[in-house]
Design an enzyme around this catalytic site. Structure first.
Site, PDB file in Angstrom:
ATOM      1  N   CYS A   4       4.334   3.379  -6.868  1.00 31.55           N
ATOM      2  CA  CYS A   4       4.242   4.840  -7.035  1.00 31.55           C
ATOM      3  C   CYS A   4       4.466   5.629  -5.763  1.00 31.55           C
ATOM      4  O   CYS A   4       5.205   6.577  -5.726  1.00 31.55           O
ATOM      5  CB  CYS A   4       2.851   5.225  -7.510  1.00 31.55           C
ATOM      6  SG  CYS A   4       2.677   5.247  -9.253  1.00 31.55           S
ATOM      7  N   GLY A   5       3.787   5.252  -4.699  1.00 31.68           N
ATOM      8  CA  GLY A   5       3.830   6.099  -3.508  1.00 31.68           C
ATOM      9  C   GLY A   5       4.905   5.713  -2.513  1.00 31.68           C
ATOM     10  O   GLY A   5       5.078   6.359  -1.485  1.00 31.68           O
TER      11      GLY A   5
END
Lengths: 230, 711
Positions: free
Chosen positions: A180-181
């Site tokens: 995700c990041g």
């Protein structure tokens, strides 16, 4: 080459392939204590439009650390009755020429795969751990061996966490560091890289930089001096 | 050359097995899809390579590709396993039984002898010289329990036993045995051998060193030629073992071959080992074995004795591996569900309290359009304990709007909704703990005869017990009066209650306020039992009438009566716009989740959405309203607040204390006498005085109070 300021931290599948090759070469030239990464090509899916070969980087059978000889009895749930029932009669299983060894079972092996995620457009680190005889190592054992990947540690750093999901090619549950990041902190990484004269995203460096962060979680460190002078 | 004299017995380090998880996955798949109960032996391939680490031996490894392909997984992987430098392919045979008894009853020695016979015959027929990997043939027996996902297995690496055993005249590091020049040449030649795709997976070879110290690696079949040319001749093999004082297991059958075919009594061997992909002569060993060729070995007489069953931690028992965690679909579903919620918490909602969601027990009164959808939404939020109460059967028109039912549930008169709903929830998520209760809710204004009294009282008691044993109650029935008794019981026990009601094109979703008596002795215990520690800091709000939020009946001015008789057909069979039930159900559950995350829980004050706060609330999930009323024709939604009424027929202190005093008798009276509740609460008085004032009623209220009966 791309101006980092306009960039969102991701890379294309094609660039992943380029970056993967460059990463594997660099890794080998660094002469670390680990064997080289190998590229595993994957059969093309006829329904995808991409013309080039898909695949992933693989580093397998790594022993991260050597656990103590006195390992807790991990094995078999054979009940005591089974020994009698399946005994081999009076015939000896071993003879004088067989060396009776101490338990070699205590070694833990790790496999690492770097797989491209089409959804997030970033590389993802997949890994799994197992005992010498192939039994999977449970996550709490992994966390003991790799303290940086325990959920406590990761929640402090807040840039990723470990999930168990189906490996995109092998179709079995593997652990992975959630992507995700990744785009966000890759951009930050490149922006803060003062070694680069202009803020350029260089494809060949992408995986190396990415791994310098991600590898720490699983105990694979690249000394920072190796990242400079690229 | 070798000295005479008794050396110690040459002891070999046994092969160790390593089975990749993928092997078991594929075996299960083959068993289920292809083989069925056929338990004929299956040819498999194992892989090993020379030792690559000074402290770790290499194993004989099985992977998914060791088994024949499962035709269901159509992968483009080649069917033939090509060996490469990292894996020498050896053939093996798998006996996979259908039962545990079958596994235990296998004639293990017989099977081992059969494999030994194959090796023996290959030695005598010259096949072993041409295709030397057959010397490392192996045997595997297994039983796969595909219900528990556990696999019992036992490897055997057949080794022909020399009798008397070979003795060791000498064993040292290869770098100490070769001269420097020889060592360099041997290393280089070995690396070439290992790098060539034709020879990389040939695990037995000859090392022939000429008088010029130059080494050459040759195939076994060149033995006769090498014998005379070489000054030094060694028998080399890929040694998976790392130990400095013992050669690995493959040497056993190699020695058997050497002495049976070539009748040598002293054998100089090279245990070939590597480090990081290159020949490592300081890890490899060179040794000399002294053999007494047993009688009858040169001629192909009876098969010698054989050993080779793998020990399990030193014991003669099989191994067992349990893979439920990665193969059991239910476990996989649970971890996927958990993952979803944890992702949500990590990315968007760090204060999400998953523990409370996993632990609350929800009671859904009504398993119709609202009940089905609320149950699904609860599961999506991670709620696992759900009870549905409904006395109806699934009608043939239900599946369209009641999302847990299918046509099958309607057949043969229709299953009970409560049981069909539970079945459906379990099919969606096997780990749910769902229960169904088939029961009617006693209602005021529906008088009962004296024969029915007993069973009605039992139902009341049962309802009371259900409410006591759950943490959250959802009122999702289709009439106003059926909500009365549950509301009273919840107000009495101070339970979190969420009501949802549908009009034709409008809906109401609301949370009841706390009951009138907050500081009852039972309250603390209840709070500890019901919700988690997060709720402990509740501020006890004021008691009855003041600022307590109202219940569903608080703004009623008539007591709940029989709304179903004397209705026109279209009123009895009124329908709602299909979109309403999903919207209202979803909002009910979101409202609940918001409440669970509010520090004051059931005592939380009401917030309303307005342009000032614009959705910003101190709480991460947003504001916590009291009532949400929505209207489809306007695609509008409003949040409202209603405080409790002193004359509420369900939750005012008069009513609740009367219930506490007289219990079931009070309930019975309310059921049987239509005006009893109004008289008790003074509503009768209120109406009389109201009528003289001509207040106008809010249209919205009436619409939302319309109850509809589903077809």
């Amino acid at each position: 080459m791309m101006d980092v300021l306009q960039w969102d931290g991701t890379l294309s599948a094609k660039d992943f392939r380029i970056g993967a090759v460059a990463f594997a070469q660099k890794w080998e030239s660094l002469n670390l204590a680990f064997p080289p990464w190998s590229w595993v090509p994957c059969p093309k899916h006829p329904w995808l439009a991409s013309p080039q070969e898909e695949g992933y980087l693989s580093l397998e059978k790594i022993c991260i650390s050597m656990p103590q000889e006195e390992d807790v009895d991990q094995t078999s749930q054979t009940d005591p009755g089974e020994e009698d029932a399946s005994c081999l009669g009076n015939k000896d299983v071993i003879d004088d020429a067989t060396l009776v060894q101490s338990n070699q079972d205590g070694l833990h092996h790790y496999d690492f795969h770097i797989v491209y995620s089409n959804i997030f457009k970033v590389p993802v680190l997949y890994f799994r751990a197992y005992y010498g005889d192939g039994r999977p190592l449970p996550l709490d054992e992994i966390e003991k061996e790799l303290p940086e990947c325990s959920s406590n540690e990761l929640s402090k750093s807040k840039w990723t966490f470990i999930t168990q999901e189906e490996h995109p090619y092998l179709k079995r549950p593997w652990y992975k560091l959630h992507p995700c990041g990744t785009g966000e902190w890759m951009k930050l990484l490149f922006l803060s890289d003062t070694a680069q004269p202009k803020s350029q995203m260089v494809v060949e460096l992408y995986l190396l930089s990415w791994f310098s962060v991600v590898g720490q979680v699983v105990g694979l460190r690249i000394p920072s001096k190796m990242l400079n002078g690229c | 050359m070798a000295e005479e004299g008794s050396g110690s017995i040459l002891q070999f380090a046994p092969f160790q097995s390593s089975v990749d998880e993928g092997f078991w996955h594929r075996l299960s798949s083959l068993k289920l899809n292809k083989f069925g109960i056929d338990d004929s032996p299956i040819p498999i391939s194992g892989f090993y390579a020379p030792c690559t680490h000074p402290q770790v031996s290499n194993h004989l490894t099985l992977v998914a590709e060791s088994l024949p392909s499962d035709s269901n997984e159509e992968s483009a992987m080649p069917a033939v396993i090509l060996g490469n430098r990292n894996r020498c392919s050896v053939s093996g045979i798998l006996y996979n039984t259908n039962t545990m008894e079958g596994f235990l009853a296998l004639d293990k020695q017989g099977l081992l002898k059969a494999e030994a016979k194959k090796i023996w015959e290959d030695i005598h027929s010259r096949k072993a010289v041409e295709d030397c990997a057959v010397l490392s043939r192996f045997l595997l027996i297994s039983f796969s329990d595909l219900k528990k996902w556990s696999f019992h297995y036992w490897f055997a690496f057949p080794a022909l036993a020399l009798d008397p055993p070979a003795t060791l005249a000498d064993l040292r590091l290869a770098s100490q045995w070769f001269t420097l020049e020889e060592a360099e040449s041997v290393s280089a030649q070995c690396n070439e051998w290992r790098n060539s795709s034709e020879t990389a997976d040939v695990p037995y070879f000859l090392v022939s060193i000429g008088s010029d110290s130059r080494a050459a690696i040759r195939h076994l079949k060149d033995f006769e030629a090498c014998q005379h040319d070489a000054q030094k001749l060694l028998f080399g093999f890929y040694d998976p073992c790392h130990l400095p004082n013992n050669p690995g297991w493959p040497l056993r059958n190699f020695l058997a071959l050497i002495c049976a075919r070539w009748n040598l009594k002293t054998v100089r061997f090279l245990c070939y080992r590597e480090n990081r992909g290159f020949a490592d002569l300081s890890l490899s060993l060179v040794g000399e074995a002294l053999i007494t060729v047993p009688q009858g070995w040169r001629e192909d007489q009876s098969v010698p004795n054989v050993v080779g069953w793998e020990l399990n931690k030193g014991r003669k028992i099989p191994r067992c591996i349990n893979l439920a965690k990665s193969m059991d679909p239910t476990r996989l579903a649970v971890s996927a569900a958990d993952l979803n919620l944890k992702l949500m918490r990590w990315r968007a909602l760090p204060s999400l309290n998953l523990d409370i969601l996993f632990s609350i027990k929800c009671l859904l009164l009504g398993a119709g359009t609202l009940g089905c959808q609320v149950a699904r939404m609860l599961m999506a939020w991670g709620v696992r304990k759900i009870t549905l109460l409904d006395n109806g059967r699934v009608a043939i028109s239900n599946p369209l709007r009641q999302s847990l039912y299918t046509l099958d549930d309607c057949l043969n008169g229709g299953d009970f909704k409560a049981t069909a709903a539970v079945r459906s929830l379990q099919r969606i998520f096997p780990a749910v703990e769902a229960e169904g209760v088939v029961m009617a809710i006693p209602m005021p204004g529906h008088p009962v005869s004296s024969q029915e009294e007993k069973s009605v009282l039992e139902d009341c008691k049962r309802l009371n017990d259900l409410i006591d044993s759950h943490d959250i109650i959802f009122l999702l029935t289709d009439t106003r009066e059926s909500r009365w008794l549950p509301t009273l019981l919840c107000a009495n026990s101070n339970k979190v209650t969420i009501t949802s009601a549908l009009g034709f094109d409008s809906f109401l979703v609301m949370r009841h306020g706390p009951g009138p008596f907050n500081s009852t002795p039972g309250l603390k215990a209840e709070m500890e039992n019901s919700l988690s520690a997060g709720m402990d800091n509740l501020a006890l709000a004021s008691t009855d009438g003041g600022h307590r939020l109202g219940c569903y009946f608080c703004n009623d001015v008539v007591a709940p009566t029989d709304s179903t008789s004397n209705r026109t057909l279209d009123q009895q069979c009124t329908v709602t716009r299909p979109g309403l039930a999903p919207i209202a159900s979803a909002l009910s559950v979101e409202l609940l989740v918001g409440l669970l995350h509010h520090p004051h829980g059931i005592f939380a004050e009401a917030e309303i959405a307005n342009s000032n706060n614009g959705g910003n609330s101190e709480l991460p999930l947003g504001i916590l309203p009291h009532q949400i009323r929505g209207s489809l024709p306007h695609f509008q939604q409003m949040t409202l607040v209603g405080h409790s009424s002193n004359s509420c027929t369900a939750c005012c202190s008069t009513v609740v204390s009367e219930y506490r005093k007289r219990g079931m008798q009070f309930i019975l009276q309310a059921i049987n006498h239509p005006t009893y509740l109004e008289d008790l609460t003074g509503l009768t008085e209120l109406m009389r005085s109201a009528n003289s004032f001509q207040l106008d009623w809010d249209d919205e209220t009436e619409d939302a109070d319309d109850e509809c009966v589903e077809l």
